[in-house]
Design a protein around this motif. Structure first.
Motif, short mmCIF file in Angstrom:
data_model
loop_
_atom_site.label_atom_id
_atom_site.label_comp_id
_atom_site.label_asym_id
_atom_site.label_seq_id
_atom_site.Cartn_x
_atom_site.Cartn_y
_atom_site.Cartn_z
N PHE A 141 0.77 -1.17 0.03
CA PHE A 141 0.01 -0.10 -0.11
C PHE A 141 0.89 1.15 0.10
O PHE A 141 0.49 2.19 0.34
N ALA A 142 2.02 1.22 -0.56
CA ALA A 142 3.08 2.27 -0.59
C ALA A 142 2.42 3.49 -1.41
O ALA A 142 1.59 3.05 -2.58
N GLU A 143 2.59 4.76 -1.14
CA GLU A 143 2.17 5.73 -1.82
C GLU A 143 0.70 5.87 -1.99
O GLU A 143 0.13 6.09 -3.25
N THR A 144 -0.01 5.60 -1.08
CA THR A 144 -1.57 5.57 -1.07
C THR A 144 -2.44 6.62 -0.34
O THR A 144 -3.31 6.66 0.35
N GLU A 145 -1.45 7.66 0.39
CA GLU A 145 -1.91 8.60 1.11
C GLU A 145 -2.78 8.30 2.39
O GLU A 145 -3.77 8.69 2.93
N THR A 146 -2.13 7.07 2.99
CA THR A 146 -3.04 6.54 4.24
C THR A 146 -2.22 6.53 5.52
O THR A 146 -1.11 6.87 5.64
N THR A 147 -2.97 6.57 6.73
CA THR A 147 -2.53 6.92 7.85
C THR A 147 -2.21 5.62 8.69
O THR A 147 -2.65 4.84 8.36
N GLY A 148 -1.48 5.57 9.75
CA GLY A 148 -1.20 4.48 10.62
C GLY A 148 -2.20 4.05 11.22
O GLY A 148 -2.30 2.67 11.56
N GLY A 149 -3.23 4.87 11.64
CA GLY A 149 -4.40 4.27 12.36
C GLY A 149 -5.36 3.35 11.39
O GLY A 149 -5.84 2.22 11.86
N SER A 150 -5.50 3.59 10.11
CA SER A 150 -6.02 2.78 9.26
C SER A 150 -5.25 1.70 8.70
O SER A 150 -5.86 0.48 8.79
N PHE A 151 -4.18 1.30 8.68
CA PHE A 151 -3.30 0.27 8.39
C PHE A 151 -3.46 -0.60 9.87
O PHE A 151 -3.60 -1.87 9.71
N GLY A 152 -3.38 -0.06 10.90
CA GLY A 152 -3.68 -0.72 12.31
C GLY A 152 -4.89 -1.76 12.32
O GLY A 152 -4.80 -2.59 12.71
N ALA A 153 -5.77 -0.71 12.00
CA ALA A 153 -7.09 -1.35 11.93
C ALA A 153 -7.19 -2.38 10.96
O ALA A 153 -8.12 -3.58 11.17
N MET A 154 -6.62 -2.45 9.82
CA MET A 154 -6.52 -3.45 8.75
C MET A 154 -5.82 -4.57 9.34
O MET A 154 -6.46 -5.84 9.16
N GLU B 131 0.01 -2.93 17.64
CA GLU B 131 -0.88 -4.08 18.13
C GLU B 131 -1.84 -4.66 17.16
O GLU B 131 -2.15 -5.89 17.11
N GLY B 132 -1.97 -4.21 15.90
CA GLY B 132 -2.57 -4.88 14.76
C GLY B 132 -1.65 -6.08 14.40
O GLY B 132 -2.29 -7.16 14.18
N ILE B 133 -0.39 -5.70 14.31
CA ILE B 133 0.47 -6.94 13.97
C ILE B 133 0.40 -7.75 15.15
O ILE B 133 0.71 -9.11 14.94
N GLY B 134 0.30 -7.40 16.43
CA GLY B 134 0.45 -8.37 17.45
C GLY B 134 -0.90 -9.27 17.53
O GLY B 134 -0.75 -10.21 18.27
N SER B 135 -1.97 -8.89 16.74
CA SER B 135 -3.00 -9.82 16.95
C SER B 135 -2.98 -10.92 15.80
O SER B 135 -3.38 -11.84 15.84
N CYS B 136 -1.76 -10.95 15.16
CA CYS B 136 -1.61 -12.12 14.21
C CYS B 136 -0.82 -13.12 15.03
O CYS B 136 0.36 -13.35 15.19
N ARG B 137 -1.40 -13.88 15.89
CA ARG B 137 -0.85 -14.81 16.96
C ARG B 137 0.04 -15.85 16.44
O ARG B 137 0.92 -16.30 17.13
N ASN B 138 -0.21 -16.47 15.46
CA ASN B 138 0.44 -17.48 14.74
C ASN B 138 1.88 -17.05 13.75
O ASN B 138 2.45 -17.73 13.27
N LEU B 139 1.75 -15.81 13.86
CA LEU B 139 2.96 -15.23 12.84
C LEU B 139 4.35 -15.71 13.23
O LEU B 139 4.75 -15.74 14.42
N THR B 140 5.12 -16.36 12.08
CA THR B 140 6.52 -16.58 12.23
C THR B 140 7.39 -15.90 11.69
O THR B 140 8.84 -15.66 12.16
N SER B 141 7.00 -15.08 10.66
CA SER B 141 8.12 -14.06 9.96
C SER B 141 7.32 -12.86 9.53
O SER B 141 6.21 -13.12 9.05
N LEU B 142 8.23 -11.84 9.66
CA LEU B 142 7.38 -10.58 9.33
C LEU B 142 8.49 -9.65 8.53
O LEU B 142 9.64 -9.65 8.78
N MET B 143 8.15 -9.15 7.29
CA MET B 143 8.75 -8.18 6.72
C MET B 143 7.83 -6.81 6.78
O MET B 143 6.74 -6.90 6.43
N LEU B 144 8.58 -5.73 7.14
CA LEU B 144 7.76 -4.33 7.15
C LEU B 144 8.83 -3.31 6.54
O LEU B 144 9.77 -2.81 6.98
#
Length: 373
Positions: free
Chosen positions: A274-287, A319-332
Motif C-alpha cells: 500500500f505504498a504511496e496511497t496517502e494512508t495513515t497508520g491508524g487505518s493500517f493498524g485497524a486493517m 497492536e494490529g500486527i500483534g493480533s497475528c498470533r501464529n505469525l512466524t516471519s515478518l517483513m515491514l
C-alpha cells in the motif's frame, strides 16, 4: 521430421527458438534469427488452413518469446494453435510490440481449442491495448477448463476496469484452477469491478495462490472493503499477494478490507503493498487487526512506505500486527513516513505479542531500521 532441425516445431518437445550453440558444433543463431525461425514455423502452419494442423500435433509444451520486435504480424499465424490438441503448457511473451486489443481478441479465439491446457502464461506488457475489448481472450481462457495455473501480464497498457469483471466470469468455470497471477499495473483501472472480480474468484474452489498487481492505477477507497470481504470466501487460499502502490486509497474502508481477508481460513502467507496511497497508520493498524483473525497466518510482508503514518499511530500499528498470533516471519517497510523511532518501544510491545515470531526480515523507517532479528 529431422530431429536436428531445431528451427521447426518438434512433435515431442518444446516449440521455441533455440538459444546457444547447436548440436554438432553448429554456430549459435542470433536473437533475430531465432525470432524469424518461430515466425516462419507459425506462418507455415497457418498456410495449411487445416483445423488439425500436423505441425503441432502431439506437442505438449510451447514457449514463444518474441519481445521488443514489432511482431504483431505473428497473430494471424497463431491459428496453428488449433492443431495443438495435446498441448498442456503454453507460454507466449510479446512485450513492446505495438499490439492492439483487436489483435489480442483474435488470438483469444484460438485458445478455445486447447481443451487439455493446464498451464497458461501470456504477457502483453507495454503494448497498445486499450479499453475493454478483451472479451474474446477471456472467453478463450474460460474454455480451457483443465487450467490449473494462469499468469496474465497486461502491465503498462491502457486497459480499463471492465476487464477485471470479464476475466472473473471467464475463470469461474475452471474447476481445477489453483494458481492465479494477474499483472495490470500502469493501466486505467478504477475500483468499480474489484468486488465482482473477487466474487467470481471466490467460486474457484481449488484456488490456493492469488497474486494481483494493480499498482499505478486509479483505484480509490470506495470498493476496497467489499473487495476484501469477497476474497475472504476463498476457502483454500493459502498465499495472497496484493499490490495497490500509487493509488488514491487514503485508508478509508481498510478496516473492512482487513476483516474480510481475516476470514480466509487457510491463509498462511500474505503480501500487501500500500505504498504511496496517502494512508495513515491508524487505518493500517485497524486493517492488520482484522487480518490477524487468520488463524493459520505465518508469513506477513507489508509495504506501507511513502504514506502518512505518524509517530502517535505506531502503538495501534504494533497492536494490529500483534493480533497475528501464529505469525512466524515478518517483513515491514515504513520508509518516508512521519516516523523518527521515538515510539519504537510501544510499537515493539505490540509485535511482542506474536509469541511464535521467529524472524523479522526487515523493519525500516526513515531514521532507523531493524533487520534479521
Amino acid at each position: 521430421m529431422d530431429r536436428h532441425d531445431h528451427d521447426a516445431p518438434q512433435a515431442d518437445g518444446i516449440v521455441h527458438a533455440p538459444d546457444g550453440p547447436r548440436a554438432g558444433g553448429r554456430p549459435a543463431v542470433s536473437r533475430l534469427q531465432r525470432r524469424q525461425a518461430v515466425l516462419n514455423a507459425l506462418a507455415a502452419a497457418a498456410q495449411t488452413r487445416q483445423r488439425d494442423s500436423p505441425c503441432l500435433r502431439g506437442v505438449q509444451e510451447i514457449v514463444w518469446e518474441l519481445d521488443d520486435g514489432k511482431c504483431a504480424e505473428a497473430f494471424p499465424a497463431f491459428q496453428c494453435l488449433k492443431g495443438a490438441r495435446d498441448l498442456i503448457s503454453l507460454k507466449i511473451s510479446l512485450h513492446d510490440n505495438g499490439i492492439t486489443a483487436d489483435q489480442v481478441a483474435a488470438f483469444g479465439d484460438h485458445l478455445g481449442h486447447l481443451h487439455q491446457l493446464q498451464r497458461l502464461a501470456l504477457s502483453f506488457r507495454k503494448n497498445q491495448i486499450a479499453g475493454e475489448k478483451l472479451d474474446h481472450l477471456c472467453n478463450g481462457i474460460g474454455a480451457c477448463t483443465q487450467l490449473s495455473h494462469l499468469e496474465l501480464d497486461f502491465g503498462d497498457n491502457r486497459i480499463t476496469s471492465g476487464f477485471l469483471e470479464t476475466l472473473g466470469r471467464a475463470i469461474r468455470p475452471c474447476p481445477h484452477l489453483m494458481s492465479l497471477l494477474v499483472q495490470l499495473d500502469s493501466n486505467q483501472i478504477t475500483g468499480k469491478y474489484l468486488t465482482p472480480f473477487a466474487e467470481e474468484v471466490g467460486h474457484c474452489a481449488q484456488l490456493t495462490s492469488c497474486n494481483l498487481d494493480l499498482s499505478d492505477n486509479e483505484i480509490t477507497a470506495k470498493h476496497i472493503g467489499t473487495f476484501g470481504e469477497k476474497l475472504g470466501c476463498c476457502e483454500r487460499l493459502s498465499t495472497l499477494s496484493l499490490n495497490f502502490r500509487s493509488n488514491s486509497i487514503t485508508g478509508i474502508n481498510l478496516e473492512a478490507f482487513g476483516a474480510g481477508i481475516g476470514q480466509c481460513p487457510a491463509l498462511t502467507s500474505l503480501t500487501l503493498v500500500f505504498a504511496e496511497t496517502e494512508t495513515t497508520g491508524g487505518s493500517f493498524g485497524a486493517m492488520i487487526k482484522g487480518i490477524g483473525q487468520c488463524a493459520q497466518l505465518e508469513y506477513l510482508d507489508l509495504n506501507f512506505s511513502y504514506n502518512q503514518i505518524a509517530e502517535d499511530s505506531l502503538e495501534a500499528f504494533g497492536e494490529g500486527i500483534g493480533s497475528c498470533r501464529n505469525l512466524t516471519s515478518l517483513m515491514l517497510k515504513l520508509q518516508r513516513n512521519q516516523i523518527t523511532g521515538k515510539a519504537l518501544a510501544r510499537f515493539g510491545a505490540g509485535i511482542g505479542r506474536c509469541a511464535k515470531l521467529k524472524s523479522v526480515g526487515e523493519v525500516r523507517c526513515r531514521n532507523w531500521a531493524l533487520r534479521q532479528v
